[in-house]
Scaffold this motif. Structure first.
Motif, PDB file in Angstrom:
ATOM      1  N   ALA A 495       8.532 -21.246 -18.926  1.00  0.00           N
ATOM      2  CA  ALA A 495       7.646 -21.964 -18.030  1.00  0.00           C
ATOM      3  C   ALA A 495       6.409 -22.249 -18.786  1.00  0.00           C
ATOM      4  CB  ALA A 495       7.584 -20.877 -16.704  1.00  0.00           C
ATOM      5  N   ALA A 496       5.652 -22.993 -17.969  1.00  0.00           N
ATOM      6  CA  ALA A 496       4.193 -23.332 -18.362  1.00  0.00           C
ATOM      7  C   ALA A 496       3.548 -21.987 -18.355  1.00  0.00           C
ATOM      8  CB  ALA A 496       3.675 -24.232 -17.633  1.00  0.00           C
ATOM      9  N   ILE A 497       2.356 -21.829 -19.436  1.00  0.00           N
ATOM     10  CA  ILE A 497       1.784 -20.435 -19.596  1.00  0.00           C
ATOM     11  C   ILE A 497       0.416 -20.695 -19.066  1.00  0.00           C
ATOM     12  CG2 ILE A 497       0.607 -19.041 -21.462  1.00  0.00           C
ATOM     13  CD1 ILE A 497       3.135 -19.532 -22.956  1.00  0.00           C
ATOM     14  N   GLY A 498      -0.089 -21.885 -19.081  1.00  0.00           N
ATOM     15  CA  GLY A 498      -1.435 -22.262 -18.317  1.00  0.00           C
ATOM     16  C   GLY A 498      -2.509 -21.997 -19.341  1.00  0.00           C
ATOM     17  N   VAL A 499      -2.422 -21.338 -20.255  1.00  0.00           N
ATOM     18  CA  VAL A 499      -3.303 -21.222 -21.383  1.00  0.00           C
ATOM     19  C   VAL A 499      -2.875 -21.754 -22.691  1.00  0.00           C
ATOM     20  CG1 VAL A 499      -4.463 -19.190 -20.334  1.00  0.00           C
ATOM     21  CG2 VAL A 499      -2.794 -18.889 -22.125  1.00  0.00           C
ATOM     22  N   ASN A 500      -3.587 -21.631 -23.830  1.00  0.00           N
ATOM     23  CA  ASN A 500      -2.966 -21.913 -25.174  1.00  0.00           C
ATOM     24  C   ASN A 500      -1.962 -21.055 -25.372  1.00  0.00           C
ATOM     25  OD1 ASN A 500      -6.125 -22.332 -24.825  1.00  0.00           O
ATOM     26  ND2 ASN A 500      -5.890 -23.639 -26.557  1.00  0.00           N
ATOM     27  N   PRO A 501      -0.607 -21.535 -25.789  1.00  0.00           N
ATOM     28  CA  PRO A 501       0.483 -20.881 -25.920  1.00  0.00           C
ATOM     29  C   PRO A 501       0.683 -20.179 -27.284  1.00  0.00           C
ATOM     30  CG  PRO A 501       1.066 -23.241 -26.146  1.00  0.00           C
ATOM     31  CD  PRO A 501      -0.263 -23.129 -26.048  1.00  0.00           C
ATOM     32  N   SER A 502      -0.007 -20.143 -28.230  1.00  0.00           N
ATOM     33  CA  SER A 502       0.230 -19.779 -29.535  1.00  0.00           C
ATOM     34  C   SER A 502       0.415 -18.426 -29.574  1.00  0.00           C
ATOM     35  CB  SER A 502      -0.523 -20.251 -30.535  1.00  0.00           C
ATOM     36  OG  SER A 502      -2.111 -19.885 -30.380  1.00  0.00           O
ATOM     37  N   LYS A 503      -0.614 -17.605 -28.938  1.00  0.00           N
ATOM     38  CA  LYS A 503      -0.350 -16.225 -28.896  1.00  0.00           C
ATOM     39  C   LYS A 503       0.793 -15.410 -28.313  1.00  0.00           C
ATOM     40  CE  LYS A 503      -3.402 -12.204 -28.608  1.00  0.00           C
ATOM     41  NZ  LYS A 503      -4.119 -11.985 -29.825  1.00  0.00           N
ATOM     42  N   THR A 504       1.188 -16.204 -27.073  1.00  0.00           N
ATOM     43  CA  THR A 504       2.581 -15.672 -26.478  1.00  0.00           C
ATOM     44  C   THR A 504       3.727 -16.035 -27.227  1.00  0.00           C
ATOM     45  OG1 THR A 504       1.536 -15.986 -24.454  1.00  0.00           O
ATOM     46  CG2 THR A 504       4.054 -16.069 -24.374  1.00  0.00           C
ATOM     47  N   ILE A 505       3.737 -17.460 -28.103  1.00  0.00           N
ATOM     48  CA  ILE A 505       4.784 -17.678 -29.044  1.00  0.00           C
ATOM     49  C   ILE A 505       4.919 -16.581 -30.000  1.00  0.00           C
ATOM     50  CG2 ILE A 505       5.761 -19.289 -30.324  1.00  0.00           C
ATOM     51  CD1 ILE A 505       4.451 -21.564 -28.794  1.00  0.00           C
ATOM     52  N   ALA A 506       3.743 -16.196 -30.640  1.00  0.00           N
ATOM     53  CA  ALA A 506       3.652 -15.229 -31.761  1.00  0.00           C
ATOM     54  C   ALA A 506       4.245 -13.997 -31.207  1.00  0.00           C
ATOM     55  CB  ALA A 506       2.361 -15.127 -32.372  1.00  0.00           C
ATOM     56  N   ALA A 507       3.851 -13.273 -29.845  1.00  0.00           N
ATOM     57  CA  ALA A 507       4.245 -12.173 -29.364  1.00  0.00           C
ATOM     58  C   ALA A 507       5.743 -11.772 -29.162  1.00  0.00           C
ATOM     59  CB  ALA A 507       3.458 -11.800 -28.236  1.00  0.00           C
ATOM     60  N   LEU A 508       6.171 -13.089 -28.801  1.00  0.00           N
ATOM     61  CA  LEU A 508       7.703 -13.265 -28.552  1.00  0.00           C
ATOM     62  C   LEU A 508       8.353 -13.274 -29.905  1.00  0.00           C
ATOM     63  CD1 LEU A 508       7.933 -15.906 -25.639  1.00  0.00           C
ATOM     64  CD2 LEU A 508       8.431 -13.476 -25.691  1.00  0.00           C
ATOM     65  N   ALA A 509       7.743 -13.964 -30.884  1.00  0.00           N
ATOM     66  CA  ALA A 509       8.379 -13.858 -32.245  1.00  0.00           C
ATOM     67  C   ALA A 509       8.573 -12.273 -32.723  1.00  0.00           C
ATOM     68  CB  ALA A 509       7.857 -14.730 -33.316  1.00  0.00           C
ATOM     69  N   GLU A 510       7.278 -11.525 -32.594  1.00  0.00           N
ATOM     70  CA  GLU A 510       7.054 -10.270 -33.165  1.00  0.00           C
ATOM     71  C   GLU A 510       8.091  -9.475 -32.383  1.00  0.00           C
ATOM     72  OE1 GLU A 510       5.564  -8.888 -35.365  1.00  0.00           O
ATOM     73  OE2 GLU A 510       3.661  -9.675 -35.890  1.00  0.00           O
ATOM     74  N   ARG A 511       8.274  -9.460 -31.079  1.00  0.00           N
ATOM     75  CA  ARG A 511       9.414  -8.867 -30.230  1.00  0.00           C
ATOM     76  C   ARG A 511      10.843  -9.031 -30.872  1.00  0.00           C
ATOM     77  NH1 ARG A 511      12.484  -9.107 -25.585  1.00  0.00           N
ATOM     78  NH2 ARG A 511      12.472  -7.080 -24.324  1.00  0.00           N
ATOM     79  N   GLY A 512      11.029 -10.591 -30.724  1.00  0.00           N
ATOM     80  CA  GLY A 512      12.389 -10.919 -31.192  1.00  0.00           C
ATOM     81  C   GLY A 512      12.525 -10.483 -32.584  1.00  0.00           C
ATOM     82  N   ALA A 513      11.734 -10.528 -33.564  1.00  0.00           N
ATOM     83  CA  ALA A 513      12.010  -9.906 -34.973  1.00  0.00           C
ATOM     84  C   ALA A 513      12.467  -8.391 -35.037  1.00  0.00           C
ATOM     85  CB  ALA A 513      11.044 -10.113 -35.699  1.00  0.00           C
ATOM     86  N   GLU A 514      11.792  -7.812 -34.131  1.00  0.00           N
ATOM     87  CA  GLU A 514      12.007  -6.305 -33.985  1.00  0.00           C
ATOM     88  C   GLU A 514      13.213  -5.975 -33.407  1.00  0.00           C
ATOM     89  OE1 GLU A 514       8.821  -3.166 -32.532  1.00  0.00           O
ATOM     90  OE2 GLU A 514      10.285  -3.402 -30.841  1.00  0.00           O
ATOM     91  N   ARG A 515      13.542  -6.734 -32.422  1.00  0.00           N
ATOM     92  CA  ARG A 515      15.027  -6.762 -31.748  1.00  0.00           C
ATOM     93  C   ARG A 515      16.125  -7.058 -32.916  1.00  0.00           C
ATOM     94  NH1 ARG A 515      14.976  -7.131 -26.161  1.00  0.00           N
ATOM     95  NH2 ARG A 515      17.331  -7.829 -26.286  1.00  0.00           N
ATOM     96  N   LEU A 516      15.907  -8.068 -33.662  1.00  0.00           N
ATOM     97  CA  LEU A 516      16.853  -8.424 -34.617  1.00  0.00           C
ATOM     98  C   LEU A 516      17.250  -7.485 -35.527  1.00  0.00           C
ATOM     99  CD1 LEU A 516      16.718 -12.162 -36.158  1.00  0.00           C
ATOM    100  CD2 LEU A 516      17.088  -9.891 -37.481  1.00  0.00           C
ATOM    101  N   LEU A 517      15.940  -6.944 -36.017  1.00  0.00           N
ATOM    102  CA  LEU A 517      16.106  -5.949 -37.219  1.00  0.00           C
ATOM    103  C   LEU A 517      16.726  -4.487 -36.570  1.00  0.00           C
ATOM    104  CD1 LEU A 517      12.595  -6.285 -38.755  1.00  0.00           C
ATOM    105  CD2 LEU A 517      14.785  -6.451 -40.067  1.00  0.00           C
ATOM    106  N   ALA A 518      16.635  -4.270 -35.330  1.00  0.00           N
ATOM    107  CA  ALA A 518      17.195  -3.053 -34.679  1.00  0.00           C
ATOM    108  C   ALA A 518      18.805  -3.388 -34.693  1.00  0.00           C
ATOM    109  CB  ALA A 518      16.694  -2.963 -33.442  1.00  0.00           C
ATOM    110  N   GLU A 519      19.024  -4.580 -34.385  1.00  0.00           N
ATOM    111  CA  GLU A 519      20.601  -5.036 -34.238  1.00  0.00           C
ATOM    112  C   GLU A 519      21.371  -5.229 -35.348  1.00  0.00           C
ATOM    113  OE1 GLU A 519      20.764  -8.839 -32.076  1.00  0.00           O
ATOM    114  OE2 GLU A 519      20.123  -7.762 -30.255  1.00  0.00           O
ATOM    115  N   ARG A 520      20.615  -5.484 -36.485  1.00  0.00           N
ATOM    116  CA  ARG A 520      21.354  -5.691 -37.664  1.00  0.00           C
ATOM    117  C   ARG A 520      21.173  -4.532 -38.594  1.00  0.00           C
ATOM    118  NH1 ARG A 520      23.979  -9.959 -37.058  1.00  0.00           N
ATOM    119  NH2 ARG A 520      24.759  -9.878 -39.234  1.00  0.00           N
ATOM    120  N   GLU A 521      20.494  -3.347 -38.040  1.00  0.00           N
ATOM    121  CA  GLU A 521      20.313  -1.984 -38.948  1.00  0.00           C
ATOM    122  C   GLU A 521      21.381  -1.048 -38.095  1.00  0.00           C
ATOM    123  OE1 GLU A 521      16.291  -1.568 -39.498  1.00  0.00           O
ATOM    124  OE2 GLU A 521      16.037  -3.136 -41.151  1.00  0.00           O
ATOM    125  N   ARG A 522      21.915  -1.227 -37.338  1.00  0.00           N
ATOM    126  CA  ARG A 522      22.839  -0.123 -36.525  1.00  0.00           C
ATOM    127  C   ARG A 522      23.794   0.252 -37.450  1.00  0.00           C
ATOM    128  NH1 ARG A 522      23.185  -3.448 -30.463  1.00  0.00           N
ATOM    129  NH2 ARG A 522      20.857  -2.840 -30.015  1.00  0.00           N
TER     130      ARG A 522
END
Length: 522
Positions: A495-522
């Motif tokens: 959905a549209a964020i309504g403000v400059n989106p770079s920080k939200t994209i970055a935060a989602l990437a940080e969260r996604g990378a954390e989840r990815l690492l948790a899944e691969r290191e089980r």
């Protein structure tokens, strides 16, 4: 280049750079494939006449920095190069308003509270701060006075810029100079004052062993032949005109909203379990440019938009009208761009004919036309004076659709109808601000030589959703139905964020990378 890695990351912007960094920190062997080149302090254009040569094209100019794509209904401008869109954005690092996560398009797990620590994590590298009061910037004072005249408040923007003495960046160790108010954030900073992804996350990833391959454009994805197998990624080396392949059990697509969506659409036959939502929920994030021409109000004249960071302040209309208005800037040598917005023909001769032909081609199905250096022959005109530049950003309907045409061309279908109320309210805000500035309002929604709605903040195409029928990825960016395949960039924003989106994209990437690492290191 090795033939096999632990992880392949396609793209090196806010999604790819962050993911590569976090995986490399944890000991993964990481291969980053980036279609653009590396840029150094002396590689950016410094006058408008050079801009045509900064247009990225896979065959005619793979060393360019701006990828301008003409679709049937819209045109989209993105960055190309190691660092992705961070090379050419205005550095704004705003957290998304909590209210946007009330949109049912978002997965249940994602809201402002969930993203809070990931927003904070990005700040270690991107180091956002307000523009300092010294030296005083006329554009800041003019924007503030205009806001006061309109009964509004101007708010300082947090921007990822280093102000102060030369230093080694504390996150990556890369040398950078302090901001010298050149107004060149959107065309490349020659002082490396911007905390861009290439000198922060990518540089740190490389210190942990990640390998980055510029001028490598991915075109093919083959899934693993067995459950514990590797993804195979085919690419073209745009410099040496050769093809190659690399393998890894983890594949992260972070080629941007257009790049990742295009790649999955073109490989859909190899990936038959992809969600039917692929290509849906395209949003331009409500982008619209505007001008307040020739202001006369006391305290608003003499803004000198060329002096200072490109964006420094905003006026928040979100609660009442669903959008914000930020100030803008351009270096003096690029001031003729304002004439382009007003529809003045700066394109001449064969260049104008080529652009017109590409526009016609989109109507019959040959879309996704990239502008090339030969398409833009720019003639100089006198600048239009000391006007104020606005970027309006709001919550559009996010109802566009990306698809392949019957000719196999990537295209975006988008209609104004469902977002008309947003743009009408923006037009009214611009009119009010221009009146407060004693200026003439100009709302440039579809102005300029392309004659289309232009977005610099595209979102969607691979939207996240708890329901595989409604989204391509889950709330962590993992592709529904495919183990080891992830998308972490602006395409997953539903959905549209309504403000400059770079920080939200970055935060989602940080969260996604954390989840990815948790899944691969089980």
């Amino acid at each position: 280049m090795e033939r096999a890695y632990d992880a392949i990351v396609v793209g090196s912007g806010f999604g790819g750079g962050i993911t590569a960094c976090r995986l490399a920190e944890r000991g993964f062997s990481v291969c980053v494939l980036e279609r653009g080149r590396r840029f150094g302090p002396g590689d950016y254009p410094d006058r408008l006449a050079q801009f045509p040569h900064a247009l990225w094209h896979p065959r005619r100019n793979p060393g360019g920095m701006f990828d301008v794509r003409i679709m049937r209904d819209v045109a989209v401008v993105t960055g190309a190069g190691v660092g992705g869109g961070s090379l050419v954005y205005a550095n704004v690092q705003l957290r998304a308003p909590d209210a946007i996560f009330d949109d049912p398009a978002w997965p249940d797990a994602i809201d402002g509270g969930e993203l809070d620590r990931f927003y904070t994590r990005t700040e270690e590298a991107l180091d956002p701060r307000a523009t300092p009061p010294q030296p005083p910037l006329p554009k800041v004072a003019a924007f503030e006075r205009m806001a006061q005249n309109a009964g509004r408040s101007a708010l300082a923007l947090p921007i990822a810029v280093h102000f102060g003495a030369d230093r080694r960046h504390p996150f990556s160790g890369v040398f950078q100079q302090g901001c010298d108010n050149l107004g060149r954030c959107d065309v490349g900073c020659p002082r490396m004052s911007k905390n861009t992804i290439d000198i922060t996350y990518i540089a740190r990833a490389e210190t942990f062993g990640a390998e980055v391959f510029p001028l490598h454009e991915v075109h093919r994805i083959d899934p693993p032949a067995r459950a514990d197998g590797a993804w195979r990624v085919g690419f073209r080396d745009l410099q040496y005109k050769t093809a190659g392949e690399v393998r890894a059990p983890v594949l992260v697509l972070a080629a941007g909203t257009l790049g990742s969506t295009r790649l999955l659409l073109r490989n859909r036959r190899r990936l038959p379990r992809l969600s039917p939502a692929l290509g849906s929920r395209y949003s331009g994030n409500g982008d619209a440019l505007a001008l307040a021409l020739d202001p006369t109000a006391p305290g608003v004249t003499g803004a000198h938009a060329e002096f200072g960071p490109v964006m420094t302040s905003r006026i928040d209309f979100m609660a009442q009208r669903g959008h914000m208005v930020a100030d803008g800037g351009l270096p003096a040598s690029f001031s003729d761009v304002l004439e382009v917005l007003r529809g003045v023909r700066l394109l001449t001769g064969l260049g104008r004919l080529r652009v017109a032909a590409k526009n016609v081609a989109t109507k019959i199905g040959f879309s996704d036309r990239a502008l090339a250096p030969g398409d833009m022959h720019v003639r100089r005109r006198a600048p239009i004076g000391d006007s104020l530049i606005f970027l309006c950003i709001g919550r559009d309907a996010a109802d566009g659709r990306m698809r392949l045409t019957h000719f196999g061309s990537f295209d975006i279908r988008w209609e104004m109808r469902c977002s008309q109320g947003l743009f009408d309210s923006m037009r009214e805000s611009v009119r009010e601000l221009a009146q407060a500035a004693g200026a003439t309002a100009f709302f440039a929604l579809d102005a300029g030589p392309l004659g289309k709605f232009v977005s610099v903040h595209p979102l969607g195409g691979c939207p996240m959703s708890d329901d595989p029928a409604a989204g391509v990825v889950d709330d962590g960016g993992k592709v529904h139905g495919y183990d080891g395949l992830y998308v972490l960039d602006g395409s997953i924003v539903p959905a549209a964020i309504g403000v400059n989106p770079s920080k939200t994209i970055a935060a989602l990437a940080e969260r996604g990378a954390e989840r990815l690492l948790a899944e691969r290191e089980r």
